[in-house]
Design an enzyme around this catalytic site. Structure first.
Site, mmCIF file in Angstrom:
data_model
loop_
_atom_site.group_PDB
_atom_site.id
_atom_site.type_symbol
_atom_site.label_atom_id
_atom_site.label_comp_id
_atom_site.label_asym_id
_atom_site.label_seq_id
_atom_site.Cartn_x
_atom_site.Cartn_y
_atom_site.Cartn_z
ATOM 1 N N CYS A 92 0.901 -1.097 -0.028
ATOM 2 C CA CYS A 92 0.025 0.213 -0.119
ATOM 3 C C CYS A 92 0.952 1.435 -0.101
ATOM 4 O O CYS A 92 0.175 2.259 -0.022
ATOM 5 C CB CYS A 92 -1.004 0.116 1.161
ATOM 6 S SG CYS A 92 -2.391 -1.017 1.084
ATOM 7 N N HIS A 98 -3.095 7.615 2.867
ATOM 8 C CA HIS A 98 -3.605 6.246 2.151
ATOM 9 C C HIS A 98 -4.877 5.915 2.875
ATOM 10 O O HIS A 98 -5.248 6.001 4.163
ATOM 11 C CB HIS A 98 -2.488 5.088 2.504
ATOM 12 C CG HIS A 98 -2.886 3.856 1.929
ATOM 13 N ND1 HIS A 98 -3.325 3.477 0.861
ATOM 14 C CD2 HIS A 98 -3.192 2.678 2.747
ATOM 15 C CE1 HIS A 98 -3.750 2.174 0.818
ATOM 16 N NE2 HIS A 98 -3.363 1.842 1.839
ATOM 17 N N ASN A 110 -10.316 0.513 -0.158
ATOM 18 C CA ASN A 110 -8.722 0.857 -0.176
ATOM 19 C C ASN A 110 -8.096 0.139 -1.477
ATOM 20 O O ASN A 110 -8.452 -1.370 -1.777
ATOM 21 C CB ASN A 110 -8.221 -0.170 0.898
ATOM 22 C CG ASN A 110 -6.610 -0.429 0.874
ATOM 23 O OD1 ASN A 110 -6.080 0.206 0.138
ATOM 24 N ND2 ASN A 110 -6.064 -0.804 2.030
HETATM 25 O O1 UT7 Z 1 -3.683 -0.864 3.415
HETATM 26 C C1 UT7 Z 1 -2.936 -1.709 4.075
HETATM 27 C C2 UT7 Z 1 -2.907 -1.847 5.689
HETATM 28 N N1 UT7 Z 1 -4.236 -2.243 5.950
HETATM 29 C C3 UT7 Z 1 -4.865 -1.482 6.921
HETATM 30 O O2 UT7 Z 1 -4.292 -0.668 7.445
HETATM 31 C C4 UT7 Z 1 -5.919 -2.136 7.546
HETATM 32 C C5 UT7 Z 1 -5.921 -2.429 9.126
HETATM 33 N N2 UT7 Z 1 -6.950 -2.805 9.616
HETATM 34 C C6 UT7 Z 1 -8.101 -2.617 9.687
HETATM 35 O O3 UT7 Z 1 -8.347 -1.752 9.182
HETATM 36 C C7 UT7 Z 1 -9.114 -3.080 10.771
HETATM 37 O O4 UT7 Z 1 -8.252 -4.218 11.589
HETATM 38 C C8 UT7 Z 1 -10.202 -3.949 10.082
HETATM 39 C C9 UT7 Z 1 -11.093 -3.255 9.348
HETATM 40 C C10 UT7 Z 1 -9.796 -4.873 9.152
HETATM 41 C C11 UT7 Z 1 -11.129 -4.679 11.094
HETATM 42 O O5 UT7 Z 1 -11.606 -3.884 12.016
HETATM 43 P P1 UT7 Z 1 -11.396 -4.217 13.638
HETATM 44 O O6 UT7 Z 1 -12.106 -3.047 14.297
HETATM 45 O O7 UT7 Z 1 -9.828 -4.337 13.978
HETATM 46 O O8 UT7 Z 1 -12.079 -5.597 13.809
HETATM 47 P P2 UT7 Z 1 -11.706 -7.077 14.410
HETATM 48 O O9 UT7 Z 1 -10.857 -7.803 13.608
HETATM 49 O O10 UT7 Z 1 -10.916 -6.515 16.019
HETATM 50 O O11 UT7 Z 1 -12.996 -7.750 14.710
HETATM 51 C C12 UT7 Z 1 -13.874 -7.157 15.669
HETATM 52 C C13 UT7 Z 1 -15.226 -7.848 15.873
HETATM 53 C C14 UT7 Z 1 -14.880 -9.428 15.760
HETATM 54 O O12 UT7 Z 1 -16.055 -10.139 16.461
HETATM 55 P P3 UT7 Z 1 -15.755 -10.369 18.009
HETATM 56 O O13 UT7 Z 1 -14.477 -11.342 18.210
HETATM 57 O O14 UT7 Z 1 -15.535 -9.307 18.677
HETATM 58 O O15 UT7 Z 1 -16.814 -11.058 18.408
HETATM 59 C C15 UT7 Z 1 -14.948 -9.929 14.313
HETATM 60 O O16 UT7 Z 1 -15.308 -11.333 14.262
HETATM 61 O O17 UT7 Z 1 -15.657 -7.801 14.401
HETATM 62 C C16 UT7 Z 1 -16.024 -8.966 13.631
HETATM 63 N N3 UT7 Z 1 -15.796 -9.091 12.600
HETATM 64 C C17 UT7 Z 1 -16.818 -8.686 11.675
HETATM 65 N N4 UT7 Z 1 -18.201 -8.270 11.867
HETATM 66 C C18 UT7 Z 1 -18.813 -7.956 10.587
HETATM 67 C C19 UT7 Z 1 -14.597 -9.044 11.546
HETATM 68 N N5 UT7 Z 1 -14.914 -8.679 10.434
HETATM 69 C C20 UT7 Z 1 -16.178 -8.389 10.259
HETATM 70 C C21 UT7 Z 1 -16.928 -8.016 9.225
HETATM 71 N N6 UT7 Z 1 -18.428 -7.838 9.383
HETATM 72 N N7 UT7 Z 1 -16.754 -7.776 7.896
#
Ligand code: UT7
Length: 331
Positions: free
Chosen positions: A116, A256, A286
């Site tokens: 990225c 970004h 993204n």
């Molecule tokens: O460009 C390259 C660099 N990339 C980035 O900068 C991306 C960096 N990461 C992120 O943007 C975020 O980590 C994500 C958007 C990918 C995920 O967001 P998050 O707030 O970190 O969510 P998480 O992975 O901690 O998940 C929180 C909860 C989980 O449920 P529990 O365990 O709390 O019950 C996940 O299972 O949300 C759940 N979850 C979803 N729910 C609905 C994970 N993905 C989804 C989804 N829809 N798509």
């Protein structure tokens, strides 16, 4: 003679017509519009659906848009740098094909890959060629067909990425405009957290790798998020300090577009108010190498000659950095 700096003198872009909304994603995986919007800021993304077309299709269109807007003869271009994480194919450089297709017959071309951060690192490379006095017109294109490496049954990744392309022209400037300073970083600790396991030299394609879905992007989002927030904010703050820029001096943050929360954290650390933060993540998601030039194109009308822009990015690898650039023209 005044010092030569590398200024952006023209820009162009292209996004595919096909829109993949959060509502449609709700029918593909276990997710919902509210979760995607609040966690990422994304409402929809564009996908390239043209049969048999890859990243070069969009890169060519973005470059042609620039050539048309700038009324530039492609034969005048000296070098094309193609920033992409999704080349058309391994080995044969996508940039070389793009150069030939747009009629840049006097240019040499190659691809640059830093996930990225590809476009940000490409800005540094393009600028160094200009500052050296060796080349006069360097075209930097950022394009990615992320839909070609995303598993649309994996909710951890399919909600985030989209396809798109943008192009910028760098030319010498002796009035102090253009790229002023850069802080670029990388750390191999990131390799495990954002990657595609198969299809490279470690694990070539096989029936097994296809069956195991190892040709798709894997991301440990939580870990990448943590590093992205601190990494992007650190370098953005540092580049301001180093150039004696207060938050009032910064006209625009061009960050970004990976997650609205990462962008907000960076802006907060810099003390830059919301109205100066360029945002289009809600429309495209993204797009990897295309986010920065797509922002410039969407907000071109508002950018004024002499404005101070801070570019910032964070990506797989890990790779990240910030660039301070003075805008060089009024539209
Ligand atoms: O460009 C390259 C660099 N990339 C980035 O900068 C991306 C960096 N990461 C992120 O943007 C975020 O980590 C994500 C958007 C990918 C995920 O967001 P998050 O707030 O970190 O969510 P998480 O992975 O901690 O998940 C929180 C909860 C989980 O449920 P529990 O365990 O709390 O019950 C996940 O299972 O949300 C759940 N979850 C979803 N729910 C609905 C994970 N993905 C989804 C989804 N829809 N798509």
């Amino acid at each position: 003679m005044n010092k030569i700096t590398a200024a952006i003198t023209a820009i162009g872009s292209y996004v595919p017509d096909f829109v993949l909304s959060n509502q449609v994603l709700e029918t593909l995986v276990d997710t919902n519009d509210e979760w995607i919007t609040s966690r990422t800021g994304i409402k929809e993304r564009r996908l390239l659906k043209e049969e048999g077309q890859g990243t070069s299709f969009m890169a060519i269109k973005a470059a042609q848009n620039l050539l048309e807007k700038a009324n530039l003869n492609p034969k005048e271009i000296d070098l094309i740098i193609m920033a992409t994480a999704t080349p058309d194919m391994p080995v044969a450089s996508t940039g070389v094909y793009v150069a030939t297709q747009i009629g840049a017959t006097n240019a040499f071309a190659y691809d640059l890959q830093a996930a990225c951060s590809s476009f940000l690192f490409g800005m540094s490379t393009a600028s160094a060629y200009i500052q050296s006095g060796k080349y006069k017109k360097v075209l930097l294109i950022g394009a990615d067909k992320m839909s070609s490496i995303i598993d649309y049954t994996d909710r951890a990744t399919c909600i985030i990425f989209g396809d798109g392309a943008g192009a910028v022209l760098f030319e010498p400037n002796t009035d102090g405009l253009g790229l002023q300073d850069e802080i670029l970083k990388s750390d191999g600790i990131g390799r495990e957290f954002l990657k595609i396991d198969a299809g490279g030299s470690i694990l070539p394609a096989s029936e097994e790798t296809v069956k195991n879905k190892q040709h798709f992007v894997f991301q440990d989002g939580k870990t990448v998020f943590k590093y992205a927030v601190s990494g992007m904010a650190d370098v953005s703050e540092k580049i301001m300090e180093r150039n004696n820029l207060t938050h009032d001096d910064v006209n625009w943050l061009v960050a970004h577009q990976a997650n609205k929360r990462i962008i907000d954290a960076t802006a907060n650390r810099m003390g830059v108010e919301e109205s100066k933060v360029l945002i289009n993540i809600h429309r495209y998601g993204n797009t990897t190498s295309a986010t920065l030039p797509l922002l410039l194109c969407d907000f071109e009308d508002q950018l004024k000659k002499g404005d101070n822009l801070i570019f910032a990015a964070f990506g797989g690898g890990f790779t990240w950095g910030a660039i301070y650039l003075k805008w060089a023209y009024n539209k």
